[in-house]
Design an enzyme around this catalytic site. Structure first.
Site, mmCIF file in Angstrom:
data_model
loop_
_atom_site.group_PDB
_atom_site.id
_atom_site.type_symbol
_atom_site.label_atom_id
_atom_site.label_comp_id
_atom_site.label_asym_id
_atom_site.label_seq_id
_atom_site.Cartn_x
_atom_site.Cartn_y
_atom_site.Cartn_z
ATOM 1 N N HIS A 105 -3.169 7.413 1.979
ATOM 2 C CA HIS A 105 -3.575 6.099 1.493
ATOM 3 C C HIS A 105 -4.987 5.839 1.992
ATOM 4 C CE1 HIS A 105 -3.973 1.929 0.749
ATOM 5 N NE2 HIS A 105 -3.737 1.542 1.997
ATOM 6 N N ASN A 159 -10.024 0.079 -0.381
ATOM 7 C CA ASN A 159 -8.558 0.108 -0.323
ATOM 8 C C ASN A 159 -8.011 -0.450 -1.626
ATOM 9 O OD1 ASN A 159 -5.824 -0.302 0.163
ATOM 10 N ND2 ASN A 159 -6.118 -1.072 2.232
ATOM 11 N N CYS A 201 0.809 -1.218 0.000
ATOM 12 C CA CYS A 201 0.000 0.000 0.000
ATOM 13 C C CYS A 201 0.846 1.273 0.000
ATOM 14 C CB CYS A 201 -0.950 0.003 1.188
ATOM 15 S SG CYS A 201 -2.110 -1.388 1.197
#
Length: 324
Positions: free
Chosen positions: A251, A281, A114
């Protein structure tokens, strides 16, 4: 002369299939309310059968090139951040080169889960400052739907597929933090946290792609602390303070992490770009996707100071400060 890596264009791409939270109610002991309350996610996009990470990346790249009014062969380098490549090799970046019709330059992938886009952006900045490239296409692209355990309600509802792309170009600057472009970067990793977020398969272990495993509560605690510290470090390197920041572009993992980090940084949520509700996500794709959406909505404007920050498996975490 001071060289700066300045943003020239941005774009994103999302697969056509939209998956609302309610769809998971058919197969899991979960609900739309449960998912929204714990993550802030309302829907996400899943790639179609046969639609690959490089397809998503190339589509986002085309939109970024259009935004910058550039052609593929104007680009010197392609860096793709991904943990879900089409193949073990070659890199997604070389596949993107081919799909764009790019016949020059070089391309490679970065894998920091990520945090991948932040690592790729810092790397692209270094390529420009070091004279290796004048224009770099930086992409975050993922098909995390391919590594989900659909029986694990704690993880499979959180992730989505998508891609975002950004073009950096070398420009002359003054060396002051009033310059446009990347002003600083802060990168970190610590392999002792591996068990918090990993995939239980790979080429040299199981010979399979494996499924995502996550210790959510433990990761949450690490995320807020580490995202705050890396954002502070990058701002200090840039010679800027919290009040100088126009936008935090985090993020997009979980709304509670985003809110917790903003609170610790002393930044109100009306200065945070949030897209997690619409995309879930998307790992390395989440920051460039959020940047593109922020520009599209008229939130991010030229001259704005942005802090991008992310944390992912490794653990790996980092941030980049740039003036748009």
């Amino acid at each position: 002369m001071t060289v700066r890596a300045v943003v020239k264009g941005v774009g994103h791409y999302l697969p056509e299939r939209i998956v609302p939270n309610a769809e998971f109610e058919k197969t899991l002991d979960t609900s739309d309310e449960w998912i929204r309350t714990r993550s802030g996610i309302e829907r996400r996009h899943f790639a179609a059968d046969g639609e690959t990470t490089s397809d998503l990346a190339a589509a986002a790249a085309k939109n970024a090139l259009k935004s910058a009014d550039l052609e593929a062969n104007d680009i010197d380098a392609v860096i793709v951040a991904t943990s879900t490549p089409d193949l073990t090799f070659p890199s997604v970046a070389t596949m993107v080169q081919n799909k764009l019709g790019m016949t020059r330059g070089f391309g490679f992938d970065v894998q920091a889960v990520c945090a991948g886009f932040v690592f790729a952006l810092a790397n692209a900045n270094s390529q420009i400052l070091g004279g290796m490239a004048k224009r770099v296409l930086v992409i975050g692209a993922e098909t995390f739907s391919r590594i989900m355990d659909w029986d694990d309600r704690a993880t499979c509802v959180l992730f989505g597929d998508g891609a975002g792309a950004l073009i950096l170009e070398a420009e002359e600057g003054t060396g002051e933090n009033s310059d446009r472009g990347v002003l600083s970067a802060d990168l970190n990793s610590d392999g002792s946290y591996k068990e918090m977020l990993f995939v239980d398969g790979g080429v040299s272990t199981t010979g399979t792609s494996g499924k995502l495993r996550m210790q959510g509560n433990a990761l949450f605690r690490q995320a807020v602390e580490k995202l705050t510290s890396t954002a502070d470090a990058a701002l200090q390197k840039a010679g800027l303070a919290h009040e100088d920041v126009n936008w935090i572009v985090p993020h997009q993992a979980n709304i509670r992490i985003i809110q917790g980090t903003a609170k610790k940084l002393g930044v109100s949520m009306d200065r945070v770009i949030v897209t997690v509700q619409d995309h879930g996500n998307t790992s390395a794709a989440s920051i460039p996707l959020a940047l593109s959406v922020g520009v599209e909505k008229g939130q991010i404007k030229q001259g704005d100071v942005l802090v991008t920050e992310a944390i992912g498996g490794g653990l790996a975490w980092g941030s980049v400060v740039l003036r748009w």
